[in-house]
Motif scaffolding. Structure first.
Motif, PDB file in Angstrom:
ATOM      1  N   THR A 138       0.812  -1.219   0.000  1.00 15.14           N
ATOM      2  CA  THR A 138       0.000   0.000   0.000  1.00 15.14           C
ATOM      3  C   THR A 138       0.844   1.266   0.000  1.00 15.14           C
ATOM      4  O   THR A 138       0.620   2.180  -0.802  1.00 15.14           O
ATOM      5  CB  THR A 138      -0.946   0.010   1.215  1.00 15.14           C
ATOM      6  OG1 THR A 138      -1.770  -1.158   1.169  1.00 15.14           O
ATOM      7  CG2 THR A 138      -1.828   1.254   1.207  1.00 15.14           C
ATOM      8  N   MET A 139       1.811   1.338   0.914  1.00  8.59           N
ATOM      9  CA  MET A 139       2.572   2.569   1.060  1.00  8.59           C
ATOM     10  C   MET A 139       3.696   2.713   0.040  1.00  8.59           C
ATOM     11  O   MET A 139       4.099   3.839  -0.274  1.00  8.59           O
ATOM     12  CB  MET A 139       3.166   2.643   2.481  1.00  8.59           C
ATOM     13  CG  MET A 139       2.134   2.742   3.574  1.00  8.59           C
ATOM     14  SD  MET A 139       2.932   2.901   5.209  1.00  8.59           S
ATOM     15  CE  MET A 139       1.489   3.069   6.268  1.00  8.59           C
ATOM     16  N   TRP A 140       4.208   1.595  -0.476  1.00 10.95           N
ATOM     17  CA  TRP A 140       5.370   1.680  -1.352  1.00 10.95           C
ATOM     18  C   TRP A 140       5.053   1.288  -2.792  1.00 10.95           C
ATOM     19  O   TRP A 140       5.034   2.121  -3.697  1.00 10.95           O
ATOM     20  CB  TRP A 140       6.494   0.805  -0.784  1.00 10.95           C
ATOM     21  CG  TRP A 140       7.732   0.756  -1.635  1.00 10.95           C
ATOM     22  CD1 TRP A 140       8.251   1.772  -2.399  1.00 10.95           C
ATOM     23  CD2 TRP A 140       8.588  -0.375  -1.826  1.00 10.95           C
ATOM     24  NE1 TRP A 140       9.382   1.355  -3.051  1.00 10.95           N
ATOM     25  CE2 TRP A 140       9.621   0.030  -2.710  1.00 10.95           C
ATOM     26  CE3 TRP A 140       8.605  -1.674  -1.323  1.00 10.95           C
ATOM     27  CZ2 TRP A 140      10.640  -0.826  -3.122  1.00 10.95           C
ATOM     28  CZ3 TRP A 140       9.630  -2.516  -1.718  1.00 10.95           C
ATOM     29  CH2 TRP A 140      10.626  -2.093  -2.602  1.00 10.95           C
ATOM     30  N   LEU A 141       4.754   0.013  -3.025  1.00 12.98           N
ATOM     31  CA  LEU A 141       4.651  -0.494  -4.393  1.00 12.98           C
ATOM     32  C   LEU A 141       3.477   0.076  -5.185  1.00 12.98           C
ATOM     33  O   LEU A 141       3.610   0.346  -6.386  1.00 12.98           O
ATOM     34  CB  LEU A 141       4.542  -2.021  -4.362  1.00 12.98           C
ATOM     35  CG  LEU A 141       5.742  -2.794  -3.824  1.00 12.98           C
ATOM     36  CD1 LEU A 141       5.400  -4.273  -3.689  1.00 12.98           C
ATOM     37  CD2 LEU A 141       6.934  -2.611  -4.752  1.00 12.98           C
ATOM     38  N   LYS A 142       2.342   0.236  -4.545  1.00 15.87           N
ATOM     39  CA  LYS A 142       1.120   0.573  -5.266  1.00 15.87           C
ATOM     40  C   LYS A 142       1.258   1.838  -6.094  1.00 15.87           C
ATOM     41  O   LYS A 142       0.758   1.921  -7.218  1.00 15.87           O
ATOM     42  CB  LYS A 142      -0.052   0.704  -4.288  1.00 15.87           C
ATOM     43  CG  LYS A 142      -1.389   0.958  -4.976  1.00 15.87           C
ATOM     44  CD  LYS A 142      -2.533   0.904  -3.981  1.00 15.87           C
ATOM     45  CE  LYS A 142      -3.870   1.083  -4.677  1.00 15.87           C
ATOM     46  NZ  LYS A 142      -5.002   0.975  -3.735  1.00 15.87           N
ATOM     47  N   ARG A 143       1.933   2.848  -5.564  1.00 14.02           N
ATOM     48  CA  ARG A 143       2.035   4.128  -6.269  1.00 14.02           C
ATOM     49  C   ARG A 143       3.406   4.316  -6.935  1.00 14.02           C
ATOM     50  O   ARG A 143       3.678   5.408  -7.441  1.00 14.02           O
ATOM     51  CB  ARG A 143       1.778   5.286  -5.296  1.00 14.02           C
ATOM     52  CG  ARG A 143       0.480   5.135  -4.522  1.00 14.02           C
ATOM     53  CD  ARG A 143       0.089   6.416  -3.828  1.00 14.02           C
ATOM     54  NE  ARG A 143      -0.939   6.187  -2.830  1.00 14.02           N
ATOM     55  CZ  ARG A 143      -1.738   7.133  -2.347  1.00 14.02           C
ATOM     56  NH1 ARG A 143      -1.609   8.370  -2.768  1.00 14.02           N
ATOM     57  NH2 ARG A 143      -2.640   6.841  -1.434  1.00 14.02           N
ATOM     58  N   TRP A 144       4.208   3.252  -6.951  1.00 11.80           N
ATOM     59  CA  TRP A 144       5.575   3.413  -7.438  1.00 11.80           C
ATOM     60  C   TRP A 144       5.880   2.611  -8.697  1.00 11.80           C
ATOM     61  O   TRP A 144       6.621   3.053  -9.562  1.00 11.80           O
ATOM     62  CB  TRP A 144       6.559   3.019  -6.331  1.00 11.80           C
ATOM     63  CG  TRP A 144       7.994   3.068  -6.751  1.00 11.80           C
ATOM     64  CD1 TRP A 144       8.712   4.164  -7.144  1.00 11.80           C
ATOM     65  CD2 TRP A 144       8.888   1.956  -6.828  1.00 11.80           C
ATOM     66  NE1 TRP A 144      10.009   3.811  -7.461  1.00 11.80           N
ATOM     67  CE2 TRP A 144      10.139   2.447  -7.272  1.00 11.80           C
ATOM     68  CE3 TRP A 144       8.763   0.589  -6.564  1.00 11.80           C
ATOM     69  CZ2 TRP A 144      11.246   1.625  -7.458  1.00 11.80           C
ATOM     70  CZ3 TRP A 144       9.862  -0.224  -6.736  1.00 11.80           C
ATOM     71  CH2 TRP A 144      11.082   0.300  -7.187  1.00 11.80           C
ATOM     72  N   THR A 145       5.319   1.410  -8.810  1.00 16.22           N
ATOM     73  CA  THR A 145       5.701   0.535  -9.904  1.00 16.22           C
ATOM     74  C   THR A 145       4.504  -0.194 -10.502  1.00 16.22           C
ATOM     75  O   THR A 145       3.572  -0.564  -9.771  1.00 16.22           O
ATOM     76  CB  THR A 145       6.731  -0.514  -9.428  1.00 16.22           C
ATOM     77  OG1 THR A 145       6.953  -1.464 -10.477  1.00 16.22           O
ATOM     78  CG2 THR A 145       6.229  -1.245  -8.201  1.00 16.22           C
ATOM     79  N   PRO A 146       4.516  -0.442 -11.825  1.00 16.95           N
ATOM     80  CA  PRO A 146       3.442  -1.227 -12.445  1.00 16.95           C
ATOM     81  C   PRO A 146       3.472  -2.690 -12.022  1.00 16.95           C
ATOM     82  O   PRO A 146       2.532  -3.432 -12.291  1.00 16.95           O
ATOM     83  CB  PRO A 146       3.728  -1.072 -13.952  1.00 16.95           C
ATOM     84  CG  PRO A 146       5.163  -0.714 -14.040  1.00 16.95           C
ATOM     85  CD  PRO A 146       5.450   0.106 -12.824  1.00 16.95           C
ATOM     86  N   GLN A 147       4.553  -3.093 -11.349  1.00 15.60           N
ATOM     87  CA  GLN A 147       4.620  -4.448 -10.811  1.00 15.60           C
ATOM     88  C   GLN A 147       3.992  -4.513  -9.420  1.00 15.60           C
ATOM     89  O   GLN A 147       4.186  -5.493  -8.693  1.00 15.60           O
ATOM     90  CB  GLN A 147       6.081  -4.901 -10.750  1.00 15.60           C
ATOM     91  CG  GLN A 147       6.737  -5.033 -12.118  1.00 15.60           C
ATOM     92  CD  GLN A 147       6.040  -6.028 -13.016  1.00 15.60           C
ATOM     93  OE1 GLN A 147       5.791  -7.157 -12.614  1.00 15.60           O
ATOM     94  NE2 GLN A 147       5.723  -5.627 -14.240  1.00 15.60           N
ATOM     95  N   ASN A 148       3.243  -3.475  -9.050  1.00 17.85           N
ATOM     96  CA  ASN A 148       2.645  -3.401  -7.713  1.00 17.85           C
ATOM     97  C   ASN A 148       1.827  -4.643  -7.375  1.00 17.85           C
ATOM     98  O   ASN A 148       1.977  -5.228  -6.302  1.00 17.85           O
ATOM     99  CB  ASN A 148       1.802  -2.128  -7.559  1.00 17.85           C
ATOM    100  CG  ASN A 148       0.862  -1.891  -8.738  1.00 17.85           C
ATOM    101  OD1 ASN A 148       0.539  -2.805  -9.496  1.00 17.85           O
ATOM    102  ND2 ASN A 148       0.430  -0.654  -8.893  1.00 17.85           N
ATOM    103  N   ILE A 149       0.979  -5.043  -8.276  1.00 13.48           N
ATOM    104  CA  ILE A 149       0.077  -6.146  -7.963  1.00 13.48           C
ATOM    105  C   ILE A 149       0.797  -7.491  -8.048  1.00 13.48           C
ATOM    106  O   ILE A 149       0.365  -8.464  -7.450  1.00 13.48           O
ATOM    107  CB  ILE A 149      -1.155  -6.112  -8.893  1.00 13.48           C
ATOM    108  CG1 ILE A 149      -2.328  -6.843  -8.234  1.00 13.48           C
ATOM    109  CG2 ILE A 149      -0.841  -6.703 -10.264  1.00 13.48           C
ATOM    110  CD1 ILE A 149      -2.776  -6.222  -6.932  1.00 13.48           C
ATOM    111  N   VAL A 150       1.909  -7.542  -8.806  1.00 12.46           N
ATOM    112  CA  VAL A 150       2.670  -8.789  -8.913  1.00 12.46           C
ATOM    113  C   VAL A 150       3.356  -9.095  -7.585  1.00 12.46           C
ATOM    114  O   VAL A 150       3.182 -10.171  -7.003  1.00 12.46           O
ATOM    115  CB  VAL A 150       3.716  -8.704 -10.040  1.00 12.46           C
ATOM    116  CG1 VAL A 150       4.559  -9.972 -10.080  1.00 12.46           C
ATOM    117  CG2 VAL A 150       3.034  -8.472 -11.383  1.00 12.46           C
ATOM    118  N   ILE A 151       4.114  -8.123  -7.082  1.00 12.38           N
ATOM    119  CA  ILE A 151       4.831  -8.323  -5.815  1.00 12.38           C
ATOM    120  C   ILE A 151       3.867  -8.221  -4.636  1.00 12.38           C
ATOM    121  O   ILE A 151       3.881  -9.046  -3.724  1.00 12.38           O
ATOM    122  CB  ILE A 151       5.955  -7.285  -5.670  1.00 12.38           C
ATOM    123  CG1 ILE A 151       6.872  -7.329  -6.899  1.00 12.38           C
ATOM    124  CG2 ILE A 151       6.761  -7.522  -4.391  1.00 12.38           C
ATOM    125  CD1 ILE A 151       7.865  -6.186  -6.966  1.00 12.38           C
TER     126      ILE A 151
END
Length: 312
Positions: A138-151
């Motif tokens: 939520t705090m890091w990946l979601k708004r940072w990378t298109p791989q958010n949902i993968v990781i």
């Protein structure tokens, strides 16, 4: 409604039980409860019904705590996205501070109580799951990378491992396999949703794959992940959590899911827009049936095994 009016309405203290319950993301919680329950029953160790019930309850509360903290952090983009603007915080029913306090309390409570009710291995995995979903995703990946949902999808894959740990006090190849099944299923599941909800993510500036790489690339990713998912799902049939019933279910569901992914891959935007993304919506719905079907088959195999009828 303006942000000022939202904050004013939410500060009146009129939030009811239903508003706080909505913070727990009950539909997501149902998946957490079901897969954790399957993980617990599929384990080769019997658990006292009272301990099992208490453990599933605390796992559910831990999953709900993650949802509440996710809504607290994402309140700004939830107000923008059509799919989320009616959640308790953007709707002005619960304040961000109330959501933070509620989620934080449930996080600590669920982890401590699971440790006391079952064991501290299960509690530690639950604590890591909450941390991973709230902080890493939520705090890091979601708004940072298109791989958010993968990781980030790993957070939703831990519940069967927690259930297994409740029974066994540890981790095994079977619990890791259940984790991997959900982990590999998550990207095509969410990308199918993103294909017909792209405007939401674009307006909220969330770097979903559809926004950063386009829908054509997203369609290809869905097909690739579905191809990688199928052998994992079918391979589980030949482990201690599988059997002939699971294999039959997995063959049918993977054939349907692969066909759906193929149909999505062949689509172009003109055709998709012309029928309001009917194929994408159909595959998204099928993905839910897919996951519940596989875990339902695991549950059936474990139930039959109790009577000496399951497995190969």
């Amino acid at each position: 409604m303006t942000d000022t009016s939202i904050n004013s309405q939410a500060s009146t203290g009129d939030a009811g039980f239903g508003d706080f319950f909505s913070l727990l993301k009950p539909r997501v919680m149902s998946l957490v409860v079901f897969t954790a329950f399957v993980g617990l029953l599929a384990a080769p160790v019997d658990v006292h019904p009272l301990i099992g019930f208490a453990s599933i309850l605390f796992i559910a509360l831990g999953g709900g705590a993650s949802g509440a903290l996710n809504m607290w952090w994402d309140a700004d983009i939830d107000r923008i996205m059509k799919r989320t603007r009616n959640r308790p915080i953007p709707a002005g029913k619960v304040t961000e501070g109330e959501a933070l306090a509620f989620g934080s309390f449930l996080s600590v409570f669920s982890v401590v109580m699971l440790g006391l009710a079952a064991n501290y291995v299960a509690a530690a995995i639950l604590a890591f799951t909450i941390f991973f979903y709230v902080v890493v995703y939520t705090m890091w990946l979601k708004r940072w990378t298109p791989q958010n949902i993968v990781i980030g999808g790993a957070a939703g894959a831990f519940p069967p491992m927690i259930g297994w740990a409740v029974a066994t006090g540890g981790i095994s190849i079977e619990s890791v396999l259940m984790f991997t099944l959900i982990f590999m299923w998550t990207p095509p599941h969410f990308w199918a949703l993103a294909l017909f909800m792209k405007s939401d993510y674009h307006e909220a500036k969330v770097p979903m794959l559809t926004v950063t790489h386009g829908r054509k690339a997203t369609r290809t990713h869905i097909l690739v992940y579905t191809l990688l998912l199928a052998p994992i799902a079918l391979g589980a049939a030949f482990t201690s959590i599988g059997g002939p019933i699971y294999l039959a279910v997995a063959l049918i569901l993977n054939a349907l899911f692969l066909k759906g992914a193929w149909d999505i891959w062949r689509r172009d935007e003109t055709a998709a827009e012309a029928d309001s993304y009917r194929t994408e919506k159909k595959v998204f719905g099928l993905s839910l049936v897919y996951l519940f079907g596989h875990f339902g088959a695991i549950l059936m195999e474990s139930t039959l095994a109790q009577f000496g009828m399951g497995g190969w």
